[in-house]
Scaffold this motif. Structure first.
Motif, PDB file in Angstrom:
ATOM      1  N   LYS A  17       1.695   5.164   0.893  1.00  0.00           N
ATOM      2  CA  LYS A  17       2.054   3.744   1.056  1.00  0.00           C
ATOM      3  C   LYS A  17       3.541   3.521   0.816  1.00  0.00           C
ATOM      4  O   LYS A  17       4.180   2.715   1.497  1.00  0.00           O
ATOM      5  CB  LYS A  17       1.231   2.897   0.078  1.00  0.00           C
ATOM      6  CG  LYS A  17       1.461   1.422   0.204  1.00  0.00           C
ATOM      7  CD  LYS A  17       0.569   0.645  -0.736  1.00  0.00           C
ATOM      8  CE  LYS A  17       0.812  -0.848  -0.599  1.00  0.00           C
ATOM      9  NZ  LYS A  17      -0.037  -1.612  -1.507  1.00  0.00           N
ATOM     10  N   GLU A  18       4.111   4.251  -0.155  1.00  0.00           N
ATOM     11  CA  GLU A  18       5.544   4.127  -0.451  1.00  0.00           C
ATOM     12  C   GLU A  18       6.415   4.838   0.578  1.00  0.00           C
ATOM     13  O   GLU A  18       7.635   4.759   0.515  1.00  0.00           O
ATOM     14  CB  GLU A  18       5.835   4.696  -1.844  1.00  0.00           C
ATOM     15  CG  GLU A  18       5.228   3.887  -2.972  1.00  0.00           C
ATOM     16  CD  GLU A  18       5.321   4.597  -4.324  1.00  0.00           C
ATOM     17  OE1 GLU A  18       5.794   5.757  -4.386  1.00  0.00           O
ATOM     18  OE2 GLU A  18       4.908   3.977  -5.316  1.00  0.00           O
ATOM     19  N   GLY A  19       5.799   5.569   1.497  1.00  0.00           N
ATOM     20  CA  GLY A  19       6.544   6.260   2.530  1.00  0.00           C
ATOM     21  C   GLY A  19       7.116   7.604   2.096  1.00  0.00           C
ATOM     22  O   GLY A  19       7.926   8.193   2.796  1.00  0.00           O
ATOM     23  N   PRO A  24       0.133  11.251   9.583  1.00  0.00           N
ATOM     24  CA  PRO A  24       0.021  10.517  10.845  1.00  0.00           C
ATOM     25  C   PRO A  24      -1.423  10.373  11.315  1.00  0.00           C
ATOM     26  O   PRO A  24      -2.197  11.312  11.268  1.00  0.00           O
ATOM     27  CB  PRO A  24       0.846  11.350  11.824  1.00  0.00           C
ATOM     28  CG  PRO A  24       1.168  12.626  11.144  1.00  0.00           C
ATOM     29  CD  PRO A  24       0.853  12.490   9.690  1.00  0.00           C
ATOM     30  N   ASP A  25      -1.730   9.169  11.747  1.00  0.00           N
ATOM     31  CA  ASP A  25      -3.037   8.869  12.341  1.00  0.00           C
ATOM     32  C   ASP A  25      -4.201   9.298  11.456  1.00  0.00           C
ATOM     33  O   ASP A  25      -5.248   9.718  11.947  1.00  0.00           O
ATOM     34  CB  ASP A  25      -3.181   9.530  13.721  1.00  0.00           C
ATOM     35  CG  ASP A  25      -2.103   9.054  14.678  1.00  0.00           C
ATOM     36  OD1 ASP A  25      -1.728   7.866  14.592  1.00  0.00           O
ATOM     37  OD2 ASP A  25      -1.644   9.862  15.486  1.00  0.00           O
ATOM     38  N   ASN A  27      -6.944   8.636   8.143  1.00  0.00           N
ATOM     39  CA  ASN A  27      -7.589   7.746   7.194  1.00  0.00           C
ATOM     40  C   ASN A  27      -7.150   8.262   5.821  1.00  0.00           C
ATOM     41  O   ASN A  27      -7.707   9.236   5.318  1.00  0.00           O
ATOM     42  CB  ASN A  27      -9.099   7.804   7.376  1.00  0.00           C
ATOM     43  CG  ASN A  27      -9.842   6.971   6.355  1.00  0.00           C
ATOM     44  OD1 ASN A  27      -9.386   6.760   5.241  1.00  0.00           O
ATOM     45  ND2 ASN A  27     -11.020   6.510   6.751  1.00  0.00           N
ATOM     46  N   VAL A  28      -6.143   7.645   5.248  1.00  0.00           N
ATOM     47  CA  VAL A  28      -5.501   8.186   4.047  1.00  0.00           C
ATOM     48  C   VAL A  28      -6.483   8.355   2.890  1.00  0.00           C
ATOM     49  O   VAL A  28      -6.528   9.438   2.284  1.00  0.00           O
ATOM     50  CB  VAL A  28      -4.267   7.343   3.650  1.00  0.00           C
ATOM     51  CG1 VAL A  28      -3.686   7.828   2.332  1.00  0.00           C
ATOM     52  CG2 VAL A  28      -3.227   7.411   4.755  1.00  0.00           C
ATOM     53  N   PRO A  29      -7.292   7.362   2.534  1.00  0.00           N
ATOM     54  CA  PRO A  29      -8.219   7.589   1.425  1.00  0.00           C
ATOM     55  C   PRO A  29      -9.182   8.759   1.675  1.00  0.00           C
ATOM     56  O   PRO A  29      -9.439   9.558   0.778  1.00  0.00           O
ATOM     57  CB  PRO A  29      -8.977   6.261   1.297  1.00  0.00           C
ATOM     58  CG  PRO A  29      -8.029   5.252   1.843  1.00  0.00           C
ATOM     59  CD  PRO A  29      -7.316   5.959   2.967  1.00  0.00           C
ATOM     60  N   GLU A  30      -9.674   8.860   2.899  1.00  0.00           N
ATOM     61  CA  GLU A  30     -10.585   9.964   3.217  1.00  0.00           C
ATOM     62  C   GLU A  30      -9.870  11.309   3.140  1.00  0.00           C
ATOM     63  O   GLU A  30     -10.407  12.279   2.582  1.00  0.00           O
ATOM     64  CB  GLU A  30     -11.175   9.765   4.612  1.00  0.00           C
ATOM     65  CG  GLU A  30     -12.184  10.837   4.975  1.00  0.00           C
ATOM     66  CD  GLU A  30     -12.793  10.602   6.345  1.00  0.00           C
ATOM     67  OE1 GLU A  30     -12.858  11.575   7.120  1.00  0.00           O
ATOM     68  OE2 GLU A  30     -13.204   9.460   6.622  1.00  0.00           O
ATOM     69  N   GLU A  31      -8.659  11.380   3.670  1.00  0.00           N
ATOM     70  CA  GLU A  31      -7.898  12.631   3.610  1.00  0.00           C
ATOM     71  C   GLU A  31      -7.556  12.990   2.164  1.00  0.00           C
ATOM     72  O   GLU A  31      -7.586  14.164   1.793  1.00  0.00           O
ATOM     73  CB  GLU A  31      -6.634  12.543   4.466  1.00  0.00           C
ATOM     74  CG  GLU A  31      -6.913  12.473   5.945  1.00  0.00           C
ATOM     75  CD  GLU A  31      -7.725  13.653   6.455  1.00  0.00           C
ATOM     76  OE1 GLU A  31      -7.385  14.810   6.127  1.00  0.00           O
ATOM     77  OE2 GLU A  31      -8.706  13.432   7.189  1.00  0.00           O
ATOM     78  N   ALA A  32      -7.227  11.996   1.358  1.00  0.00           N
ATOM     79  CA  ALA A  32      -6.935  12.242  -0.057  1.00  0.00           C
ATOM     80  C   ALA A  32      -8.167  12.817  -0.757  1.00  0.00           C
ATOM     81  O   ALA A  32      -8.065  13.774  -1.531  1.00  0.00           O
ATOM     82  CB  ALA A  32      -6.486  10.949  -0.735  1.00  0.00           C
ATOM     83  N   ALA A  33      -9.328  12.243  -0.488  1.00  0.00           N
ATOM     84  CA  ALA A  33     -10.562  12.722  -1.105  1.00  0.00           C
ATOM     85  C   ALA A  33     -10.906  14.137  -0.652  1.00  0.00           C
ATOM     86  O   ALA A  33     -11.331  14.968  -1.457  1.00  0.00           O
ATOM     87  CB  ALA A  33     -11.712  11.762  -0.804  1.00  0.00           C
ATOM     88  N   LYS A  34     -10.697  14.422   0.615  1.00  0.00           N
ATOM     89  CA  LYS A  34     -10.939  15.786   1.119  1.00  0.00           C
ATOM     90  C   LYS A  34     -10.019  16.776   0.407  1.00  0.00           C
ATOM     91  O   LYS A  34     -10.439  17.882   0.041  1.00  0.00           O
ATOM     92  CB  LYS A  34     -10.719  15.860   2.629  1.00  0.00           C
ATOM     93  CG  LYS A  34     -11.794  15.193   3.442  1.00  0.00           C
ATOM     94  CD  LYS A  34     -11.442  15.261   4.923  1.00  0.00           C
ATOM     95  CE  LYS A  34     -12.453  14.557   5.797  1.00  0.00           C
ATOM     96  NZ  LYS A  34     -12.054  14.578   7.221  1.00  0.00           N
TER      97      LYS A  34
END
Length: 139
Positions: A17-19, A24-25, A27-34
Protein backbone atom coordinates in the motif's frame (compact mmCIF):
# COMPACT_ATOMS: atom_id res chain seq x y z
CA UNK A 1 12.26 -18.24 13.30
CA UNK A 2 8.60 -17.93 12.49
CA UNK A 3 6.10 -15.22 13.29
CA UNK A 4 2.34 -14.98 13.58
CA UNK A 5 1.18 -15.19 9.96
CA UNK A 6 -1.41 -12.43 10.40
CA UNK A 7 1.31 -9.99 11.48
CA UNK A 8 3.45 -11.12 8.55
CA UNK A 9 0.55 -10.55 6.14
CA UNK A 10 -0.23 -7.14 7.61
CA UNK A 11 3.35 -6.07 7.00
CA UNK A 12 3.27 -7.24 3.40
CA UNK A 13 -0.06 -5.54 2.72
CA UNK A 14 1.19 -2.31 4.32
CA UNK A 15 4.41 -2.09 2.30
CA UNK A 16 2.48 -2.75 -0.90
CA UNK A 17 0.00 0.00 0.00
CA UNK A 18 2.90 2.37 0.77
CA UNK A 19 4.38 1.59 -2.64
CA UNK A 20 7.55 -0.01 -1.23
CA UNK A 21 6.68 -3.37 -2.84
CA UNK A 22 4.89 -4.05 -6.08
CA UNK A 23 2.72 -7.08 -6.77
CA UNK A 24 1.25 -6.34 -10.20
CA UNK A 25 -2.28 -7.53 -10.84
CA UNK A 26 -2.30 -9.49 -7.60
CA UNK A 27 -4.82 -10.00 -4.85
CA UNK A 28 -2.40 -8.66 -2.24
CA UNK A 29 -3.97 -10.19 0.89
CA UNK A 30 -4.22 -13.59 -0.80
CA UNK A 31 -0.64 -13.41 -2.08
CA UNK A 32 0.58 -12.33 1.37
CA UNK A 33 -1.18 -15.31 2.96
CA UNK A 34 0.26 -17.71 0.39
CA UNK A 35 3.73 -16.34 1.15
CA UNK A 36 3.20 -16.69 4.92
CA UNK A 37 2.04 -20.31 4.52
CA UNK A 38 4.97 -21.13 2.24
CA UNK A 39 7.43 -19.70 4.78
CA UNK A 40 5.83 -21.59 7.69
CA UNK A 41 5.83 -24.80 5.68
CA UNK A 42 9.50 -24.35 4.77
CA UNK A 43 10.40 -23.78 8.41
CA UNK A 44 8.41 -26.84 9.44
CA UNK A 45 10.38 -28.93 6.95
CA UNK A 46 13.64 -27.36 8.18
CA UNK A 47 12.79 -28.32 11.77
CA UNK A 48 11.88 -31.86 10.75
CA UNK A 49 15.09 -32.30 8.73
CA UNK A 50 17.57 -30.33 10.80
CA UNK A 51 16.00 -29.97 14.24
CA UNK A 52 18.94 -31.43 16.13
CA UNK A 53 21.44 -29.23 14.31
CA UNK A 54 19.52 -25.99 14.42
CA UNK A 55 17.84 -23.49 16.67
CA UNK A 56 14.14 -22.84 16.28
CA UNK A 57 12.21 -20.09 18.00
CA UNK A 58 9.23 -17.90 17.32
CA UNK A 59 9.29 -14.13 17.05
CA UNK A 60 6.91 -14.14 19.98
CA UNK A 61 9.23 -16.21 22.19
CA UNK A 62 12.23 -14.11 21.17
CA UNK A 63 10.41 -10.95 22.25
CA UNK A 64 9.17 -12.51 25.49
CA UNK A 65 12.47 -14.10 26.53
CA UNK A 66 15.36 -12.80 24.43
CA UNK A 67 17.99 -14.10 26.86
CA UNK A 68 16.81 -17.68 26.41
CA UNK A 69 16.86 -17.38 22.62
CA UNK A 70 20.34 -15.82 22.73
CA UNK A 71 21.53 -18.77 24.87
CA UNK A 72 20.18 -21.22 22.29
CA UNK A 73 21.94 -19.39 19.47
CA UNK A 74 25.22 -19.39 21.44
CA UNK A 75 24.75 -23.10 22.20
CA UNK A 76 24.48 -23.85 18.50
CA UNK A 77 27.30 -21.51 17.44
CA UNK A 78 29.65 -20.90 20.39
CA UNK A 79 31.76 -18.49 18.33
CA UNK A 80 28.81 -16.09 18.42
CA UNK A 81 29.40 -15.23 22.05
CA UNK A 82 28.19 -11.64 21.89
CA UNK A 83 24.55 -12.21 20.87
CA UNK A 84 22.52 -9.59 22.70
CA UNK A 85 18.86 -9.42 21.76
CA UNK A 86 17.77 -7.04 24.52
CA UNK A 87 19.13 -3.77 23.14
CA UNK A 88 17.96 -0.64 21.36
CA UNK A 89 17.95 -1.19 17.60
CA UNK A 90 17.48 1.26 14.72
CA UNK A 91 14.04 0.88 13.16
CA UNK A 92 13.72 1.79 9.49
CA UNK A 93 16.36 4.49 9.96
CA UNK A 94 13.84 6.67 11.77
CA UNK A 95 14.09 5.81 15.48
CA UNK A 96 15.56 3.33 17.96
CA UNK A 97 13.47 0.87 19.93
CA UNK A 98 13.94 -2.07 22.23
CA UNK A 99 12.97 -5.48 20.89
CA UNK A 100 9.23 -5.76 21.41
CA UNK A 101 6.40 -7.90 20.14
CA UNK A 102 4.55 -5.78 17.61
CA UNK A 103 2.04 -8.46 16.61
CA UNK A 104 -0.92 -6.97 18.48
CA UNK A 105 -0.38 -3.54 16.90
CA UNK A 106 -0.07 -5.02 13.43
CA UNK A 107 -3.03 -7.37 13.76
CA UNK A 108 -5.18 -4.51 15.14
CA UNK A 109 -4.62 -2.63 11.86
CA UNK A 110 -6.18 -5.44 9.81
CA UNK A 111 -9.59 -4.98 8.29
CA UNK A 112 -12.11 -7.84 8.51
CA UNK A 113 -11.97 -8.29 4.72
CA UNK A 114 -8.19 -8.78 4.92
CA UNK A 115 -8.53 -11.36 7.69
CA UNK A 116 -11.13 -13.22 5.63
CA UNK A 117 -8.82 -13.20 2.59
CA UNK A 118 -5.96 -14.55 4.71
CA UNK A 119 -8.24 -17.17 6.24
CA UNK A 120 -9.32 -18.47 2.83
CA UNK A 121 -5.67 -19.40 2.25
CA UNK A 122 -4.94 -20.48 5.84
CA UNK A 123 -7.98 -22.80 5.96
CA UNK A 124 -6.48 -24.78 3.08
CA UNK A 125 -3.35 -25.42 5.19
CA UNK A 126 -4.52 -26.03 8.78
CA UNK A 127 -1.65 -28.43 9.46
CA UNK A 128 0.92 -25.71 8.84
CA UNK A 129 -0.62 -23.17 11.20
CA UNK A 130 -1.41 -25.86 13.78
CA UNK A 131 2.20 -27.07 13.75
CA UNK A 132 3.32 -23.71 15.14
CA UNK A 133 0.24 -23.12 17.30
CA UNK A 134 -1.17 -20.21 15.33
CA UNK A 135 -4.99 -20.24 15.42
CA UNK A 136 -7.26 -18.77 12.78
CA UNK A 137 -8.60 -15.33 13.69
CA UNK A 138 -12.25 -14.39 13.34
CA UNK A 139 -12.84 -11.96 10.49
Amino acid sequence: MVRNPYAVCEGICRIVKEGRLSLPDANVPEEAAKHAVACLDRQRRNIERHGGRAVFFTYESMCADPESVAREIRRLVPDIDDVELRQRLPIKGRYDEMLSDMNARQIARLEPRQIEAFNRVFRAHPDVLDYFGYPLLAG
